[in-house]
Motif scaffolding. Structure first.
Motif, PDB file in Angstrom:
ATOM      1  N   ARG B 109     127.687 -19.810  98.481  1.00  0.00           N
ATOM      2  CA  ARG B 109     126.370 -19.529  97.887  1.00  0.00           C
ATOM      3  C   ARG B 109     125.986 -20.636  96.921  1.00  0.00           C
ATOM      4  O   ARG B 109     124.843 -21.118  96.899  1.00  0.00           O
ATOM      5  CB  ARG B 109     126.386 -18.171  97.173  1.00  0.00           C
ATOM      6  CG  ARG B 109     125.018 -17.766  96.617  1.00  0.00           C
ATOM      7  CD  ARG B 109     125.060 -16.439  95.871  1.00  0.00           C
ATOM      8  NE  ARG B 109     126.200 -16.301  94.970  1.00  0.00           N
ATOM      9  CZ  ARG B 109     126.325 -16.934  93.810  1.00  0.00           C
ATOM     10  NH1 ARG B 109     125.371 -17.748  93.389  1.00  0.00           N
ATOM     11  NH2 ARG B 109     127.398 -16.750  93.055  1.00  0.00           N
ATOM     12  N   ASN B 112     124.851 -23.515  98.884  1.00  0.00           N
ATOM     13  CA  ASN B 112     123.487 -23.295  99.392  1.00  0.00           C
ATOM     14  C   ASN B 112     122.444 -23.529  98.295  1.00  0.00           C
ATOM     15  O   ASN B 112     121.379 -24.094  98.539  1.00  0.00           O
ATOM     16  CB  ASN B 112     123.344 -21.872  99.938  1.00  0.00           C
ATOM     17  CG  ASN B 112     124.044 -21.697 101.280  1.00  0.00           C
ATOM     18  OD1 ASN B 112     124.579 -22.656 101.838  1.00  0.00           O
ATOM     19  ND2 ASN B 112     124.051 -20.478 101.791  1.00  0.00           N
ATOM     20  N   GLU B 113     122.764 -23.071  97.086  1.00  0.00           N
ATOM     21  CA  GLU B 113     121.823 -23.247  95.972  1.00  0.00           C
ATOM     22  C   GLU B 113     121.647 -24.731  95.643  1.00  0.00           C
ATOM     23  O   GLU B 113     120.544 -25.198  95.387  1.00  0.00           O
ATOM     24  CB  GLU B 113     122.317 -22.467  94.747  1.00  0.00           C
ATOM     25  CG  GLU B 113     122.151 -20.956  94.940  1.00  0.00           C
ATOM     26  CD  GLU B 113     122.925 -20.095  93.919  1.00  0.00           C
ATOM     27  OE1 GLU B 113     122.887 -18.859  94.064  1.00  0.00           O
ATOM     28  OE2 GLU B 113     123.570 -20.688  93.014  1.00  0.00           O
ATOM     29  N   ALA B 115     121.999 -27.159  97.708  1.00  0.00           N
ATOM     30  CA  ALA B 115     121.221 -27.743  98.804  1.00  0.00           C
ATOM     31  C   ALA B 115     119.731 -27.498  98.577  1.00  0.00           C
ATOM     32  O   ALA B 115     118.907 -28.409  98.723  1.00  0.00           O
ATOM     33  CB  ALA B 115     121.660 -27.140 100.135  1.00  0.00           C
ATOM     34  N   ALA B 116     119.394 -26.279  98.185  1.00  0.00           N
ATOM     35  CA  ALA B 116     117.991 -25.922  97.979  1.00  0.00           C
ATOM     36  C   ALA B 116     117.380 -26.769  96.870  1.00  0.00           C
ATOM     37  O   ALA B 116     116.259 -27.273  96.998  1.00  0.00           O
ATOM     38  CB  ALA B 116     117.881 -24.432  97.654  1.00  0.00           C
ATOM     39  N   GLY B 119     116.764 -30.455  98.051  1.00  0.00           N
ATOM     40  CA  GLY B 119     115.725 -30.734  99.036  1.00  0.00           C
ATOM     41  C   GLY B 119     116.198 -31.607 100.184  1.00  0.00           C
ATOM     42  O   GLY B 119     115.404 -32.051 101.015  1.00  0.00           O
ATOM     43  N   TYR B 122     120.343 -30.199 105.280  1.00  0.00           N
ATOM     44  CA  TYR B 122     121.641 -29.538 105.135  1.00  0.00           C
ATOM     45  C   TYR B 122     121.947 -28.774 106.423  1.00  0.00           C
ATOM     46  O   TYR B 122     121.269 -27.802 106.747  1.00  0.00           O
ATOM     47  CB  TYR B 122     121.536 -28.593 103.924  1.00  0.00           C
ATOM     48  CG  TYR B 122     122.652 -27.625 103.668  1.00  0.00           C
ATOM     49  CD1 TYR B 122     123.989 -27.946 103.863  1.00  0.00           C
ATOM     50  CD2 TYR B 122     122.345 -26.352 103.163  1.00  0.00           C
ATOM     51  CE1 TYR B 122     124.998 -27.024 103.583  1.00  0.00           C
ATOM     52  CE2 TYR B 122     123.342 -25.427 102.865  1.00  0.00           C
ATOM     53  CZ  TYR B 122     124.673 -25.763 103.089  1.00  0.00           C
ATOM     54  OH  TYR B 122     125.664 -24.855 102.803  1.00  0.00           O
ATOM     55  N   GLU B 327     122.478 -23.332 105.479  1.00  0.00           N
ATOM     56  CA  GLU B 327     122.386 -22.030 104.805  1.00  0.00           C
ATOM     57  C   GLU B 327     122.956 -20.906 105.677  1.00  0.00           C
ATOM     58  O   GLU B 327     123.365 -19.866 105.163  1.00  0.00           O
ATOM     59  CB  GLU B 327     120.924 -21.692 104.473  1.00  0.00           C
ATOM     60  CG  GLU B 327     120.298 -22.553 103.405  1.00  0.00           C
ATOM     61  CD  GLU B 327     119.813 -23.898 103.917  1.00  0.00           C
ATOM     62  OE1 GLU B 327     119.878 -24.144 105.149  1.00  0.00           O
ATOM     63  OE2 GLU B 327     119.398 -24.729 103.082  1.00  0.00           O
TER      64      GLU B 327
END
Lengths: 374, 374
Positions: B109, B112-113, B115-116, B119, B122, B327
């Motif tokens: 998680r 993933n965060e 990666a977000a 930008g 991924y 994700e």
């Protein structure tokens, strides 16, 4: 005794079927001597169709005490099997009971005890035990061809039943009428063969039943069960009545390979060397045992119901051992009860099950059902 | 950017495989610019074999900050994936991570965060998503051809691993080294495809893992899991590494019939009329829907790893959507973690899982393992 004089209790679909092959003389050493049914009009039909040679009774109790028969074939609703069997044994009769043996193990245990006391020949109509496929499977496992079992997996979802089927009788798919759903009505054979062919009863079960899935009924019609065996093997049993077309696929893996029964064929993937031996001596990280895949020849035959009745007749006349002893009925029923009990208690169920707890939980279902109908 | 300059972290089997097709120019728009490996002798081999055009680094951190690359392909042990991905995103790099995404969802998680926030593009190496069989299955389900799903059943027991395999590396099949057994090492694809192809994530899971069954290892190598979905459907997932020969059979039943994938073939039993419709209008107790059985044509192709790397490269160059977004890695891992957690807690696990509880339980395993080795 030259001929076993048989009485049939209950002339529904099954009872009528048994009567037909008996009347045709298809069972050596047996004769249909009497029938009982609570519907006078059904008995009138019998007289008309089969003549006066067959005595008719409006109650089983009367037939049991008539002196007209040596053994009974019980084809009544599930709940009545143990009650009638116990009475028949008390009257000195041999008993062949339709499956399931009963609805809850407590009453079936009492039936087994009555049978033991009576010393009479006691069979159960597990006609699928005459199916050459499952006889062969049992023989292969018992003779060690598959090696020690590691996993069993039966997907038996081809018991399609529409709402129209469930609506066709008010007793159908009710706790009070049938005592359950797919497990008690459609699966008794598979639940028996699962343990009979493998020679393994689960040690404990965790199961997940859905009640009235895609159908307006109160009993279970979708089940997934997980089983653990004493030897460390595991098993899965999946069944339902709402899927179409369903699957009937029984896979068993053992130390010597894998057997799959599907589409009335048996395929054996046989290891040249047992896996445990291979694993002990192998030194190559990605190596695997040599495997031979082939189809097992299955003999024709398997006379189903007729063969079970013949087998029971032979036992009465000659003392030969039964293919489906009545005492075995409690095994599949125990598994069936355990699956429901695991769902109701949302936890593990050890076998043999707590028969009083199951009985209480079943009564709760019956009462709840009565209230919701009231 | 004309060409994406790729750096590979970890030159084990997977990393070396990716390097090979990149060097051969099999991915349009991508070039292998650098590699990192903690073993200097491996880097020396790279220089000798592939020449000076490819830069080498003894640490990923150094490579990430070298300015020599635009994106990284992470082919390191599972535990390191999130750590390195988070660092790479912080360095402004695109990331393609090998599966599994990580060992526990908490760290995934966080990946993933990161990666977000970054930008950046991924992706995850779910190469089986390029397999035409599973692409077709997903398409059939998404387009409604199978109707609403009622049951899924995947038997994936063909991951045979001998003791010799487990002995081939001290980190293998340990909680500290790999973080698990068959679920984390062999099944990531199936756990992903199970949810990706069906479009259904389980709502809750009850699973039964056996640890070191028929093998001298500490992690799970035999699993039976039961899943329930939001729409009322149920599922079963059975996997093991000790059975031979295993089975790979994925069955999905829906309102419009049944699909089975086995032996690289897809069979569709399609109902002419949805079961729910048939059941609503049918008035004949033993009738069933009309069913057509046929084999679904499967196109050739599916370039596996290469295709995923191409897809990720295309996304970087042209902004096209990913077939396997990074994700998504948390989905299969959540299912995997839930199966272990259900076993450890001997109870239901609701999804999404309690990630802290899983982390704590995993640490307990690692500590127990260390003690037993001391």
């Amino acid at each position: 005794m030259n001929k076993v004089r048989i009485g049939i209790v209950g002339l529904g679909n099954m009872g009528t079927g048994h009567a037909a092959y008996l009347i045709e003389g298809q069972v050596n050493g047996a004769v249909l001597a009497a029938v009982s049914d609570i519907r006078p009009e059904r008995l009138a039909q019998v007289k008309e169709q089969w003549g006066d040679g067959i005595r008719t009774f409006e109650s089983p109790e009367e037939m049991f005490r008539s002196g007209a028969i040596d053994g009974v074939l019980l084809c009544t609703p599930h709940y009545e099997h143990p009650v009638q069997a116990i009475d028949a044994f008390a009257c000195g009769l041999h008993v062949l009971v339709e499956k399931p043996a009963g609805v809850y193990t407590k009453q079936v245990r009492e039936m087994n005890e009555a049978a033991a006391v009576s010393g009479k020949i006691y069979g159960i109509m597990y006609n699928q035990r005459t199916n050459p496929l499952y006889m062969k499977l049992r023989e292969l496992i018992a003779s060690g061809e598959l090696g020690e079992i590691r996993r069993t997996n039966w997907i038996i979802t081809n018991w399609y039943r529409s709402q129209s089927y469930y609506n066709s009788g008010g007793w159908r798919a009710t706790w009070a009428g049938e005592g359950g759903g797919v497990l008690i009505n459609q699966d008794p054979h598979q639940l028996d063969l699962w343990q009979w062919a493998t020679g393994l009863m689960p040690k404990r079960i965790r199961a997940f039943c859905s009640f009235g899935k895609h159908r307006d009924i109160e009993v279970e019609n979708d089940v997934t069960a997980y089983a653990e065996y004493e030897n460390g093997a595991t098993g899965v049993f999946v069944t339902s009545t709402h899927e179409y077309p369903g699957t009937n696929r029984f896979e068993i893996s053992g130390d010597r390979g894998k057997i799959v029964i599907e589409d009335d064929k048996m395929t054996f993937w046989r290891l040249r060397q047992p896996e445990s031996e291979f694993n002990r001596v192998n030194t190559s990280p990605f190596a695997a045992p040599e495997v031979w895949k082939f189809e097992i020849p299955i003999s024709a035959g398997g006379a189903q119901h007729k063969e079970i009745t013949q087998d029971w007749t032979n036992a009465i006349l000659n003392g030969t051992p039964l293919l489906a002893p009545g005492e075995d009925g409690i095994k599949g029923l125990t598994i069936s009860n355990a699956m429901l009990l695991s769902t109701w208690t949302d936890g593990w169920v050890d076998l043999p099950i707590d028969e009083d707890l199951f009985y209480d939980k079943l009564q709760e279902q019956i009462e709840r059902s009565a209230k919701s109908r009231a």
